[in-house]
Design a protein around this motif. Sequence first.
Motif, PDB file in Angstrom:
ATOM      1  N   ASP A   1      27.368  31.627  35.904  1.00 57.49           N
ATOM      2  CA  ASP A   1      27.235  33.021  36.307  1.00 57.49           C
ATOM      3  C   ASP A   1      28.364  33.853  35.701  1.00 57.49           C
ATOM      4  OD1 ASP A   1      26.168  35.192  37.561  1.00 57.49           O
ATOM      5  OD2 ASP A   1      26.807  34.633  39.573  1.00 57.49           O
ATOM      6  N   VAL A   2      28.215  35.162  35.772  1.00 55.95           N
ATOM      7  CA  VAL A   2      29.246  36.081  35.290  1.00 55.95           C
ATOM      8  C   VAL A   2      30.299  36.215  36.381  1.00 55.95           C
ATOM      9  CG1 VAL A   2      29.669  38.473  34.613  1.00 55.95           C
ATOM     10  CG2 VAL A   2      27.601  37.314  33.841  1.00 55.95           C
ATOM     11  N   ASP A   3      31.581  35.996  36.023  1.00 53.96           N
ATOM     12  CA  ASP A   3      32.634  36.093  37.031  1.00 53.96           C
ATOM     13  C   ASP A   3      32.811  37.538  37.500  1.00 53.96           C
ATOM     14  OD1 ASP A   3      34.622  37.515  35.466  1.00 53.96           O
ATOM     15  OD2 ASP A   3      35.052  35.647  34.448  1.00 53.96           O
ATOM     16  N   SER A   4      33.579  37.720  38.580  1.00 55.18           N
ATOM     17  CA  SER A   4      33.674  39.043  39.200  1.00 55.18           C
ATOM     18  C   SER A   4      34.318  40.073  38.281  1.00 55.18           C
ATOM     19  CB  SER A   4      34.430  38.961  40.521  1.00 55.18           C
ATOM     20  OG  SER A   4      35.747  38.514  40.319  1.00 55.18           O
ATOM     21  N   ALA A   5      35.302  39.676  37.483  1.00 51.60           N
ATOM     22  CA  ALA A   5      35.929  40.630  36.564  1.00 51.60           C
ATOM     23  C   ALA A   5      34.937  41.080  35.499  1.00 51.60           C
ATOM     24  CB  ALA A   5      37.165  40.014  35.918  1.00 51.60           C
ATOM     25  N   THR A   6      34.173  40.141  34.968  1.00 50.80           N
ATOM     26  CA  THR A   6      33.172  40.475  33.959  1.00 50.80           C
ATOM     27  C   THR A   6      32.037  41.284  34.584  1.00 50.80           C
ATOM     28  OG1 THR A   6      33.765  38.476  32.758  1.00 50.80           O
ATOM     29  CG2 THR A   6      31.698  39.526  32.144  1.00 50.80           C
ATOM     30  N   GLN A   7      31.702  40.960  35.831  1.00 47.73           N
ATOM     31  CA  GLN A   7      30.691  41.737  36.559  1.00 47.73           C
ATOM     32  C   GLN A   7      31.155  43.189  36.698  1.00 47.73           C
ATOM     33  OE1 GLN A   7      27.658  40.855  37.472  1.00 47.73           O
ATOM     34  NE2 GLN A   7      27.165  42.647  38.650  1.00 47.73           N
ATOM     35  N   MET A   8      32.440  43.393  36.943  1.00 44.40           N
ATOM     36  CA  MET A   8      32.985  44.756  37.055  1.00 44.40           C
ATOM     37  C   MET A   8      32.868  45.487  35.718  1.00 44.40           C
ATOM     38  SD  MET A   8      34.259  47.157  38.853  1.00 44.40           S
ATOM     39  CE  MET A   8      34.745  46.369  40.361  1.00 44.40           C
ATOM     40  N   VAL A   9      33.112  44.788  34.622  1.00 43.70           N
ATOM     41  CA  VAL A   9      32.951  45.377  33.292  1.00 43.70           C
ATOM     42  C   VAL A   9      31.495  45.794  33.085  1.00 43.70           C
ATOM     43  CG1 VAL A   9      32.972  44.854  30.811  1.00 43.70           C
ATOM     44  CG2 VAL A   9      34.925  44.214  32.234  1.00 43.70           C
ATOM     45  N   LEU A  10      30.586  44.918  33.440  1.00 46.75           N
ATOM     46  CA  LEU A  10      29.158  45.189  33.281  1.00 46.75           C
ATOM     47  C   LEU A  10      28.729  46.379  34.148  1.00 46.75           C
ATOM     48  CD1 LEU A  10      26.670  44.039  31.816  1.00 46.75           C
ATOM     49  CD2 LEU A  10      26.271  42.598  33.824  1.00 46.75           C
TER      50      LEU A  10
ATOM     51  N   GLY B   1      38.446  52.248  32.255  1.00 48.63           N
ATOM     52  CA  GLY B   1      37.621  52.366  33.455  1.00 48.63           C
ATOM     53  C   GLY B   1      37.778  51.209  34.424  1.00 48.63           C
ATOM     54  N   VAL B   2      38.036  50.027  33.902  1.00 48.62           N
ATOM     55  CA  VAL B   2      38.223  48.858  34.775  1.00 48.62           C
ATOM     56  C   VAL B   2      39.703  48.528  34.958  1.00 48.62           C
ATOM     57  CG1 VAL B   2      35.965  47.860  34.269  1.00 48.62           C
ATOM     58  CG2 VAL B   2      37.950  47.173  32.898  1.00 48.62           C
ATOM     59  N   GLN B   3      40.560  49.368  34.431  1.00 48.25           N
ATOM     60  CA  GLN B   3      42.017  49.223  34.540  1.00 48.25           C
ATOM     61  C   GLN B   3      42.479  47.844  34.059  1.00 48.25           C
ATOM     62  OE1 GLN B   3      43.010  50.346  38.559  1.00 48.25           O
ATOM     63  NE2 GLN B   3      42.441  52.470  38.197  1.00 48.25           N
ATOM     64  N   SER B   4      42.075  47.538  32.823  1.00 49.73           N
ATOM     65  CA  SER B   4      42.447  46.276  32.216  1.00 49.73           C
ATOM     66  C   SER B   4      42.851  46.544  30.771  1.00 49.73           C
ATOM     67  CB  SER B   4      41.264  45.313  32.264  1.00 49.73           C
ATOM     68  OG  SER B   4      41.628  44.041  31.791  1.00 49.73           O
ATOM     69  N   ASP B   5      43.470  45.549  30.153  1.00 45.69           N
ATOM     70  CA  ASP B   5      43.867  45.748  28.761  1.00 45.69           C
ATOM     71  C   ASP B   5      42.675  45.523  27.838  1.00 45.69           C
ATOM     72  OD1 ASP B   5      44.306  42.791  27.475  1.00 45.69           O
ATOM     73  OD2 ASP B   5      44.825  42.846  29.613  1.00 45.69           O
ATOM     74  N   LEU B   6      42.741  46.141  26.677  1.00 47.02           N
ATOM     75  CA  LEU B   6      41.643  46.116  25.721  1.00 47.02           C
ATOM     76  C   LEU B   6      41.299  44.701  25.264  1.00 47.02           C
ATOM     77  CD1 LEU B   6      39.584  47.693  24.084  1.00 47.02           C
ATOM     78  CD2 LEU B   6      41.355  48.085  22.349  1.00 47.02           C
ATOM     79  N   SER B   7      42.287  43.844  25.058  1.00 46.04           N
ATOM     80  CA  SER B   7      41.996  42.490  24.572  1.00 46.04           C
ATOM     81  C   SER B   7      41.197  41.693  25.606  1.00 46.04           C
ATOM     82  CB  SER B   7      43.285  41.751  24.208  1.00 46.04           C
ATOM     83  OG  SER B   7      44.111  41.593  25.345  1.00 46.04           O
ATOM     84  N   THR B   8      41.528  41.848  26.882  1.00 52.07           N
ATOM     85  CA  THR B   8      40.787  41.152  27.945  1.00 52.07           C
ATOM     86  C   THR B   8      39.356  41.651  28.009  1.00 52.07           C
ATOM     87  OG1 THR B   8      42.800  40.795  29.232  1.00 52.07           O
ATOM     88  CG2 THR B   8      40.708  40.685  30.427  1.00 52.07           C
ATOM     89  N   VAL B   9      39.190  42.975  27.985  1.00 55.80           N
ATOM     90  CA  VAL B   9      37.850  43.561  28.053  1.00 55.80           C
ATOM     91  C   VAL B   9      37.046  43.180  26.817  1.00 55.80           C
ATOM     92  CG1 VAL B   9      36.579  45.753  28.071  1.00 55.80           C
ATOM     93  CG2 VAL B   9      38.492  45.402  29.637  1.00 55.80           C
ATOM     94  N   SER B  10      37.682  43.122  25.669  1.00 53.54           N
ATOM     95  CA  SER B  10      36.969  42.733  24.445  1.00 53.54           C
ATOM     96  C   SER B  10      36.411  41.322  24.570  1.00 53.54           C
ATOM     97  CB  SER B  10      37.892  42.826  23.237  1.00 53.54           C
ATOM     98  OG  SER B  10      38.226  44.175  23.001  1.00 53.54           O
TER      99      SER B  10
ATOM    100  N   HIS C   1      22.993  40.834  41.639  1.00 48.56           N
ATOM    101  CA  HIS C   1      24.305  40.725  42.288  1.00 48.56           C
ATOM    102  C   HIS C   1      24.414  41.699  43.451  1.00 48.56           C
ATOM    103  CE1 HIS C   1      27.003  37.988  39.976  1.00 48.56           C
ATOM    104  NE2 HIS C   1      26.007  38.065  39.121  1.00 48.56           N
ATOM    105  N   GLU C   2      23.884  42.895  43.280  1.00 43.06           N
ATOM    106  CA  GLU C   2      23.929  43.894  44.348  1.00 43.06           C
ATOM    107  C   GLU C   2      23.128  43.433  45.561  1.00 43.06           C
ATOM    108  OE1 GLU C   2      25.061  47.450  46.256  1.00 43.06           O
ATOM    109  OE2 GLU C   2      25.905  46.322  44.588  1.00 43.06           O
ATOM    110  N   ARG C   3      21.945  42.876  45.328  1.00 40.62           N
ATOM    111  CA  ARG C   3      21.137  42.356  46.442  1.00 40.62           C
ATOM    112  C   ARG C   3      21.873  41.234  47.162  1.00 40.62           C
ATOM    113  NH1 ARG C   3      17.140  43.130  42.589  1.00 40.62           N
ATOM    114  NH2 ARG C   3      17.165  40.938  41.991  1.00 40.62           N
ATOM    115  N   ALA C   4      22.486  40.333  46.412  1.00 38.88           N
ATOM    116  CA  ALA C   4      23.229  39.222  47.010  1.00 38.88           C
ATOM    117  C   ALA C   4      24.442  39.731  47.788  1.00 38.88           C
ATOM    118  CB  ALA C   4      23.654  38.233  45.926  1.00 38.88           C
TER     119      ALA C   4
END
Length: 191
Positions: free
Chosen positions: A56-65, A82-91, A130-133
């Motif tokens: 599954d997509v982890d919570s941080a990646t879910q926030m990006v999505l 927008g997710v208050q993270s560094d560019l390399s992590t988001v990339s 994810h929202e339904r769950a």
Amino acid sequence: MDQAGAVPVAGQGTAALRTEADGGRAEAPSVADAVIDLLRTVRRSKARLMAAASDDVDSATQMVLRTAAIDGPLRASALAAGVQSDLSTVSRQVAALVTRGLMERRADPVDGRASLLVVTEAGRAMIAAHERARLAFFEQVLDGWTVEEQDQFSRLLVRFTAAYDTTHIHWTTSGTRHSARFGNSEEGSTT
């Protein structure tokens, strides 16, 4: 004996220390302890979820999505902000989402050299699942609570979160933070 001069009382733990150190006011320490317990519980819950849902997509990646779905299409730099993270992590997260077909890159119509990130239909379906769950989970958590209790808790939690954020910003940006270590209001940690 601790830095503030409080002496532990047998069988009463840190609550006795705090109550004696703060002149008998037990409200703020009990809220602080409850918040710490909540954070620990959330961390344990996230660890169990990640172990149970290896594909599954982890919570941080879910926030990006989710952020890309709400604010997009947008550039990676805007998504990182927008997710208050560094560019390399988001990339890295975006690369995983693109590989899974949950997000795609499209040419920026304003600047053809740049690309915009767009959530695909599969990505939107995952967000909806994810929202339904999430809603089903909180319905179970709040089972037995009256509508009035849920409304009151929601209002107080929103109020607490806003006050926490404002106070934390002030404490971390001003030179007058309270110190748990040294018992003064010069420097220190807020948690």
